[in-house]
Design an enzyme around this catalytic site. Structure first.
Site, mmCIF file in Angstrom:
data_model
loop_
_atom_site.group_PDB
_atom_site.id
_atom_site.type_symbol
_atom_site.label_atom_id
_atom_site.label_comp_id
_atom_site.label_asym_id
_atom_site.label_seq_id
_atom_site.Cartn_x
_atom_site.Cartn_y
_atom_site.Cartn_z
ATOM 1 N N CYS A 1 5.564 -1.633 -3.267
ATOM 2 C CA CYS A 1 6.278 -1.553 -1.965
ATOM 3 C C CYS A 1 6.795 0.397 -1.457
ATOM 4 O O CYS A 1 7.383 1.140 -2.580
ATOM 5 C CB CYS A 1 7.736 -2.403 -1.723
ATOM 6 S SG CYS A 1 9.727 -1.907 -1.021
ATOM 7 N N TRP B 1 10.701 -11.639 -5.397
ATOM 8 C CA TRP B 1 9.843 -10.804 -6.702
ATOM 9 C C TRP B 1 9.263 -11.282 -7.800
ATOM 10 O O TRP B 1 10.830 -11.731 -8.488
ATOM 11 C CB TRP B 1 9.908 -9.266 -6.382
ATOM 12 C CG TRP B 1 10.223 -8.862 -4.971
ATOM 13 C CD1 TRP B 1 11.388 -8.771 -4.000
ATOM 14 C CD2 TRP B 1 9.307 -7.944 -4.369
ATOM 15 N NE1 TRP B 1 10.267 -7.376 -2.975
ATOM 16 C CE2 TRP B 1 9.725 -7.644 -2.892
ATOM 17 C CE3 TRP B 1 7.464 -7.675 -4.820
ATOM 18 C CZ2 TRP B 1 8.654 -6.661 -2.754
ATOM 19 C CZ3 TRP B 1 6.614 -7.411 -4.313
ATOM 20 C CH2 TRP B 1 6.943 -6.446 -2.555
ATOM 21 N N TYR C 1 5.680 -0.976 10.843
ATOM 22 C CA TYR C 1 5.626 -2.492 10.888
ATOM 23 C C TYR C 1 6.373 -3.282 12.631
ATOM 24 O O TYR C 1 5.686 -4.452 12.327
ATOM 25 C CB TYR C 1 7.160 -2.680 9.924
ATOM 26 C CG TYR C 1 6.757 -2.619 8.204
ATOM 27 C CD1 TYR C 1 6.388 -3.532 7.757
ATOM 28 C CD2 TYR C 1 6.657 -1.462 7.969
ATOM 29 C CE1 TYR C 1 6.355 -3.014 6.427
ATOM 30 C CE2 TYR C 1 7.238 -0.942 6.446
ATOM 31 C CZ TYR C 1 6.365 -2.427 5.779
ATOM 32 O OH TYR C 1 5.854 -1.949 4.567
ATOM 33 N N THR D 1 15.470 -8.230 -2.477
ATOM 34 C CA THR D 1 14.708 -6.909 -1.637
ATOM 35 C C THR D 1 14.592 -5.859 -3.159
ATOM 36 O O THR D 1 15.188 -5.745 -3.606
ATOM 37 C CB THR D 1 15.129 -6.266 -0.760
ATOM 38 O OG1 THR D 1 16.635 -5.656 -1.074
ATOM 39 C CG2 THR D 1 15.226 -6.571 0.662
ATOM 40 N N VAL D 2 13.577 -4.968 -3.148
ATOM 41 C CA VAL D 2 14.045 -3.742 -3.916
ATOM 42 C C VAL D 2 13.649 -2.290 -2.894
ATOM 43 O O VAL D 2 13.299 -3.111 -1.521
ATOM 44 C CB VAL D 2 12.278 -4.235 -4.671
ATOM 45 C CG1 VAL D 2 12.042 -4.721 -5.848
ATOM 46 C CG2 VAL D 2 10.701 -4.063 -4.043
#
Length: 356
Positions: free
Chosen positions: A60, A93, A191, A127-128
């Protein structure tokens, strides 16, 4: 936080495969847990060595920033690192790289367990990066933009000797403006291009991205780093996007006007940083490719991961030392090699790094 189910979140950390909305532009949900870990503990989370664990994936780009910042500032002994695998499903994750598939400190199989430990009905994507409070095993914050700024300004008593000032007071206003611009036009611009839901939205995002990269190409024509002679927070935010550009964004996200390696200033800048301790030694190209090509099934339904490109070109000579240079700033010095347990698999990078 707005009422939103996890599968509504439009984010590369989110639901496996569902990123493109037919006929729509890509819209990243920027609502994160905004608690901060500060010197005075005003949000209830005081800076304390050994108390927090940084959860990341090397795949990421947003998490990559925090790994770089932690390395440059020498916070490895103060903040431990939990590394998730390169892929995830719609739930979370996972810590599948660890023995028995569990993080050895938190005991979790999935990062979502840390989120649910604090918010049992957490309504957004898992999220990370995320900072986890080890005593309670609960998430503190996943605000990726704020985490690195606080590493630079709130954790100073735990910085290594010779740590750079990544967020100098005299340049903060300019750094903030540049970072905001890069976020919308470059970091997220790839993105917007890759997840565009129509030809019209794709072309709009594509043109904006390349106009922005052209602007950065010009900016780097007269200085070694984005803010001048020294590395700052701005470089930490741009590098993870640039290093992923040719291996992923050029083809996978259709950002294919040209490869980054054909842009002399941006390419030499990327090679320069890659070869700088604390940058390239955080990069795992295999994890990066596996993440994008396996998780994004709506734009790569076969999940075939390309073998190329040849990443040894990141180790070729660069020309950036022709500029005025004070890489680490006054009194600064390069960081030590990474901890032995945090060295990237040598088969996944052209760098040969020995851990300490």
């Amino acid at each position: 936080m707005a009422d939103q189910t996890p599968t509504d979140r439009t984010d590369e950390n989110d639901q496996k495969g569902s990123y493109v909305t037919q006929g729509k532009s890509f819209d990243r949900d920027m609502n994160y847990i905004d608690d901060r870990i500060t010197r005075d503990g005003r949000d209830g989370w005081p800076v304390e060595a050994g108390r927090y664990r940084l959860a990341v994936s090397r795949a990421c780009p947003w998490a990559n920033r925090t790994i770089i910042s932690r390395r440059l500032l020498g916070l490895e002994d103060a903040i431990s690192l939990a590394v998730a695998g390169p892929t995830h499903d719609k739930r979370s994750w996972t810590f599948d790289l660890d023995p028995d598939g569990r993080d050895p400190v938190l005991g979790y199989e999935r990062l979502q367990e840390a989120y649910f430990a604090r918010f049992p009905e957490y309504p957004r994507g898992i999220t990370v990066p995320a900072m986890i409070d080890v005593p309670t095993k609960a998430v503190v914050t996943n605000d990726f933009q704020r985490i690195t700024l606080d590493f630079a300004t709130e954790w100073t008593e735990h910085h290594r000797e010779g740590a750079p000032d990544l967020y100098p007071v005299a340049q903060r206003e300019e750094i903030d403006a540049l970072n905001t611009w890069m976020l919308h036009h470059v970091n997220n611009g790839v993105y917007k291009t890759g997840f565009a839901g129509s030809q019209e939205e794709y072309e709009k995002a594509y043109r904006d991205l390349w106009a922005s990269l052209d602007e950065l190409e010009q900016r780097l024509a007269d200085r070694r780093y984005l803010m001048g002679a020294s590395i700052t927070e701005a470089d930490i935010r741009l590098f993870p996007t640039l290093v992923r550009f040719d291996p992923v964004y050029h083809g996978h996200f259709k950002c294919n006007r040209q490869t980054l390696s054909t842009m002399p200033n941006l390419w030499n800048y990327t090679k320069d940083l890659f070869q700088t301790p604390g940058f390239g030694d955080t990069i795992d190209f295999q994890h990066i490719k596996e993440h994008y090509y396996v998780v994004h099934t709506d734009i790569n339904p076969t999940q075939v991961v390309p073998l190329g490109p040849d990443t040894s070109i990141f180790m070729e000579p660069h020309d950036r030392d022709r500029f005025e240079t004070d890489t680490w700033g006054p009194g600064g010095a390069a960081p030590e090699p990474p901890l032995a347990a945090e060295v990237v698999d040598p088969e996944h990078t052209p760098l040969q790094v020995t851990g300490r």
